[in-house]
Design an enzyme around this catalytic site. Sequence first.
Site, mmCIF file in Angstrom:
data_model
loop_
_atom_site.group_PDB
_atom_site.id
_atom_site.type_symbol
_atom_site.label_atom_id
_atom_site.label_comp_id
_atom_site.label_asym_id
_atom_site.label_seq_id
_atom_site.Cartn_x
_atom_site.Cartn_y
_atom_site.Cartn_z
ATOM 1 N N GLN A 101 -14.018 86.344 32.509
ATOM 2 C CA GLN A 101 -12.860 85.816 31.778
ATOM 3 C C GLN A 101 -12.204 84.693 32.588
ATOM 4 O OE1 GLN A 101 -10.508 89.444 30.044
ATOM 5 N NE2 GLN A 101 -11.721 90.177 31.755
ATOM 6 N N ASN A 102 -12.651 84.520 33.819
ATOM 7 C CA ASN A 102 -11.993 83.549 34.694
ATOM 8 C C ASN A 102 -12.385 82.119 34.341
ATOM 9 O OD1 ASN A 102 -10.975 85.772 35.916
ATOM 10 N ND2 ASN A 102 -12.235 85.653 37.759
ATOM 11 N N HIS A 119 -13.543 82.498 28.510
ATOM 12 C CA HIS A 119 -12.265 81.831 28.226
ATOM 13 C C HIS A 119 -12.283 80.364 28.647
ATOM 14 C CE1 HIS A 119 -10.158 86.029 28.068
ATOM 15 N NE2 HIS A 119 -10.792 85.739 26.956
ATOM 16 N N CYS A 127 -9.837 67.540 23.873
ATOM 17 C CA CYS A 127 -8.843 67.018 22.935
ATOM 18 C C CYS A 127 -8.223 68.166 22.152
ATOM 19 C CB CYS A 127 -9.523 66.022 22.002
ATOM 20 S SG CYS A 127 -8.429 65.429 20.713
ATOM 21 N N CYS A 151 -8.930 59.732 19.868
ATOM 22 C CA CYS A 151 -8.119 59.921 18.645
ATOM 23 C C CYS A 151 -6.612 59.889 18.887
ATOM 24 C CB CYS A 151 -8.521 61.209 17.946
ATOM 25 S SG CYS A 151 -7.884 62.689 18.757
ATOM 26 N N GLY A 188 -11.901 93.740 38.490
ATOM 27 C CA GLY A 188 -10.625 93.020 38.547
ATOM 28 C C GLY A 188 -10.091 92.530 37.219
ATOM 29 N N SER A 190 -7.502 93.734 33.835
ATOM 30 C CA SER A 190 -6.613 94.727 33.228
ATOM 31 C C SER A 190 -7.232 95.279 31.952
ATOM 32 C CB SER A 190 -5.249 94.103 32.929
ATOM 33 O OG SER A 190 -5.403 92.984 32.072
ATOM 34 N N ASN A 214 -11.178 98.076 40.783
ATOM 35 C CA ASN A 214 -9.846 97.533 40.536
ATOM 36 C C ASN A 214 -8.906 98.144 41.573
ATOM 37 O OD1 ASN A 214 -7.231 96.860 39.272
ATOM 38 N ND2 ASN A 214 -8.425 96.456 37.422
ATOM 39 N N ALA A 232 -11.651 94.148 45.385
ATOM 40 C CA ALA A 232 -13.019 93.751 45.031
ATOM 41 C C ALA A 232 -13.770 93.186 46.230
ATOM 42 C CB ALA A 232 -12.969 92.720 43.899
HETATM 43 C C1 BJW Z 1 -7.725 93.426 41.528
HETATM 44 C C2 BJW Z 1 -7.419 92.765 42.695
HETATM 45 C C3 BJW Z 1 -8.370 92.827 43.708
HETATM 46 C C4 BJW Z 1 -5.780 92.445 41.377
HETATM 47 N N1 BJW Z 1 -9.497 93.498 43.522
HETATM 48 N N2 BJW Z 1 -8.843 94.101 41.356
HETATM 49 C C5 BJW Z 1 -7.689 92.991 19.204
HETATM 50 C C6 BJW Z 1 -6.736 93.919 19.555
HETATM 51 C C7 BJW Z 1 -5.502 93.498 20.049
HETATM 52 C C8 BJW Z 1 -5.192 92.151 20.183
HETATM 53 C C9 BJW Z 1 -6.136 91.231 19.830
HETATM 54 C C10 BJW Z 1 -7.372 91.651 19.347
HETATM 55 N N3 BJW Z 1 -8.119 90.537 19.102
HETATM 56 C C11 BJW Z 1 -7.390 89.447 19.400
HETATM 57 C C12 BJW Z 1 -6.173 89.828 19.827
HETATM 58 C C13 BJW Z 1 -5.089 88.892 20.241
HETATM 59 C C14 BJW Z 1 -5.234 88.364 21.644
HETATM 60 C C15 BJW Z 1 -5.042 89.528 22.628
HETATM 61 O O1 BJW Z 1 -5.978 90.110 23.134
HETATM 62 N N4 BJW Z 1 -3.808 89.865 22.953
HETATM 63 C C16 BJW Z 1 -3.516 90.968 23.893
HETATM 64 C C17 BJW Z 1 -2.468 90.516 24.873
HETATM 65 C C18 BJW Z 1 -3.168 92.196 23.109
HETATM 66 N N5 BJW Z 1 -6.497 87.702 21.858
HETATM 67 C C19 BJW Z 1 -6.703 86.426 21.520
HETATM 68 O O2 BJW Z 1 -5.829 85.757 21.013
HETATM 69 C C20 BJW Z 1 -8.078 85.849 21.780
HETATM 70 N N6 BJW Z 1 -8.559 85.141 20.646
HETATM 71 C C21 BJW Z 1 -9.004 85.738 19.544
HETATM 72 O O3 BJW Z 1 -9.045 86.947 19.423
HETATM 73 O O4 BJW Z 1 -9.437 84.867 18.551
HETATM 74 C C22 BJW Z 1 -9.593 85.360 17.241
HETATM 75 C C23 BJW Z 1 -8.258 85.158 16.560
HETATM 76 C C24 BJW Z 1 -7.989 83.923 16.029
HETATM 77 C C25 BJW Z 1 -6.769 83.725 15.390
HETATM 78 C C26 BJW Z 1 -5.822 84.738 15.356
HETATM 79 C C27 BJW Z 1 -6.088 85.959 15.951
HETATM 80 C C28 BJW Z 1 -7.324 86.169 16.558
HETATM 81 C C29 BJW Z 1 -8.026 84.809 22.875
HETATM 82 C C30 BJW Z 1 -7.636 85.386 24.187
HETATM 83 C C31 BJW Z 1 -7.520 84.236 25.203
HETATM 84 C C32 BJW Z 1 -6.999 84.712 26.556
HETATM 85 N N7 BJW Z 1 -6.663 83.574 27.346
HETATM 86 C C33 BJW Z 1 -6.199 83.771 28.701
HETATM 87 C C34 BJW Z 1 -5.832 82.397 29.285
HETATM 88 C C35 BJW Z 1 -7.089 81.609 29.619
HETATM 89 C C36 BJW Z 1 -6.757 80.271 30.190
HETATM 90 C C37 BJW Z 1 -6.064 80.353 31.524
HETATM 91 O O5 BJW Z 1 -6.610 80.884 32.513
HETATM 92 O O6 BJW Z 1 -4.943 79.876 31.575
HETATM 93 O O7 BJW Z 1 -7.219 84.402 29.479
HETATM 94 S S1 BJW Z 1 -4.833 84.934 28.816
HETATM 95 C C38 BJW Z 1 -5.372 85.666 30.326
HETATM 96 O O8 BJW Z 1 -5.764 87.049 30.117
HETATM 97 C C39 BJW Z 1 -6.656 84.919 30.705
HETATM 98 C C40 BJW Z 1 -7.504 85.998 31.268
HETATM 99 O O9 BJW Z 1 -8.863 85.628 31.249
HETATM 100 C C41 BJW Z 1 -7.173 87.169 30.352
HETATM 101 C C42 BJW Z 1 -7.484 88.513 30.936
HETATM 102 O O10 BJW Z 1 -6.714 88.756 32.073
HETATM 103 P P1 BJW Z 1 -7.375 89.470 33.333
HETATM 104 O O11 BJW Z 1 -8.458 88.639 33.866
HETATM 105 O O12 BJW Z 1 -7.700 90.859 32.992
HETATM 106 O O13 BJW Z 1 -6.170 89.374 34.387
HETATM 107 P P2 BJW Z 1 -4.902 90.347 34.568
HETATM 108 O O14 BJW Z 1 -3.920 89.623 35.386
HETATM 109 O O15 BJW Z 1 -4.451 90.864 33.260
HETATM 110 O O16 BJW Z 1 -5.463 91.577 35.385
HETATM 111 C C43 BJW Z 1 -5.927 91.436 36.724
HETATM 112 C C44 BJW Z 1 -6.479 92.778 37.178
HETATM 113 O O17 BJW Z 1 -7.014 92.621 38.474
HETATM 114 C C45 BJW Z 1 -5.404 93.883 37.261
HETATM 115 O O18 BJW Z 1 -5.905 95.049 36.613
HETATM 116 C C46 BJW Z 1 -5.244 94.125 38.764
HETATM 117 O O19 BJW Z 1 -4.974 95.482 39.078
HETATM 118 C C47 BJW Z 1 -6.601 93.718 39.275
HETATM 119 N N8 BJW Z 1 -6.626 93.231 40.662
HETATM 120 N N9 BJW Z 1 -6.143 92.194 42.561
HETATM 121 C C48 BJW Z 1 -9.673 94.137 42.312
HETATM 122 N N10 BJW Z 1 -8.132 92.219 44.921
HETATM 123 ZN ZN ZN Z 2 -9.406 63.406 20.339
#
Ligand code: BJW
Ligand code: ZN
Length: 242
Positions: A101-102, A119, A127, A151, A188, A190, A214, A232
């Site tokens: 996801q990174n 992601h 764009c 554009c 790593g 959530s 995690n 990790a």
């Molecule tokens: C360690 C550590 C160490 C720390 N060692 N561990 C179904 C059900 C419910 C909701 C939805 C669903 N389907 C869609 C949704 C809506 C939404 C969603 O999921 N919302 C939730 C908040 C509920 N999803 C979307 O909108 C997605 N699109 C989609 O579904 O399209 C269809 C659609 C279209 C139109 C309308 C509706 C749907 C898109 C999701 C895009 C996510 N984007 C981001 C930003 C990316 C760009 C950027 O980097 O800026 O992605 S948000 C952010 O969260 C980023 C990450 O990739 C993602 C996941 O986070 P991650 O990686 O898990 O990080 P953390 O911080 O949450 O956790 C870190 C973990 O590490 C923790 O557990 C720590 O304990 C651990 N840790 N140090 C090991 N040293």
């Molecule tokens: Zn453009």
Amino acid sequence: MIDAAGKLIAKADRIVAFSGAGLSAESGIPTFRDSHAVSGALWTKYDPMTLASPEGFAADPQAVIAWYNWRRRTIAAAQPNPAHQALAAASRNSGLVNVTQNVDDLLHRAGAQHVIQLHGSIAVDRCHGQCGHYEAIDLANPPDLRPCVRCGEPMRPGVVWFGESLPADAWTAAERACSQCDVLLVVGTSAAVYPAAGLINYAKSHGSRIIIVNTQPSEASRLADFELIGPAGEIVPQLFDR
Ligand code: BJW
Ligand code: ZN
């Protein structure tokens, strides 16, 4: 626990590593639930979940670009950690597929093959008007907010924001890998953001064993055959050290 999980990995033919921000935390890159506060920065009045959305970009594009450019400089100055190195070595040596996801480039810089970025990538701009124009970005010297040369709509990071679809090719490849693996190593994340987090249940329902690394329990804990609590960078290398 680490020993038993390592034995499972050693005898697996097909391994997928599904990673999140915690993989890069020990390289100094904040996770989404860490504080992103930097005194005086333009974007500190928003939280990351607002900044990573089309609504946030529409409301304050300067702040969103400032946040991404701060993250880009942080990534440029960071180095892959031992967890990136271990996953990269396993991808080269035994075909492990990295589904991440990174948006950073640390797995690539560690020499990983088979990296699927669900992601998108922070190392490109695209764009926002969807004319299809892309530009590679120098992470150490990222450009300010600017119009698309094709554009005139604003350029934005080539990442997936809330409410946006994941890249179809990446999603298809991730689903295929997760339907065929013997072990899914979840590192790593959530496991709170969908559809990516759904891959864990998807792999399990297709017969894969689930190993989670995690620093704390996550939304995926109930799916784990082995849950290894700790950093990790310490645990992942031990899993491949046999
Ligand atoms: C360690 C550590 C160490 C720390 N060692 N561990 C179904 C059900 C419910 C909701 C939805 C669903 N389907 C869609 C949704 C809506 C939404 C969603 O999921 N919302 C939730 C908040 C509920 N999803 C979307 O909108 C997605 N699109 C989609 O579904 O399209 C269809 C659609 C279209 C139109 C309308 C509706 C749907 C898109 C999701 C895009 C996510 N984007 C981001 C930003 C990316 C760009 C950027 O980097 O800026 O992605 S948000 C952010 O969260 C980023 C990450 O990739 C993602 C996941 O986070 P991650 O990686 O898990 O990080 P953390 O911080 O949450 O956790 C870190 C973990 O590490 C923790 O557990 C720590 O304990 C651990 N840790 N140090 C090991 N040293
Ligand atoms: Zn453009």
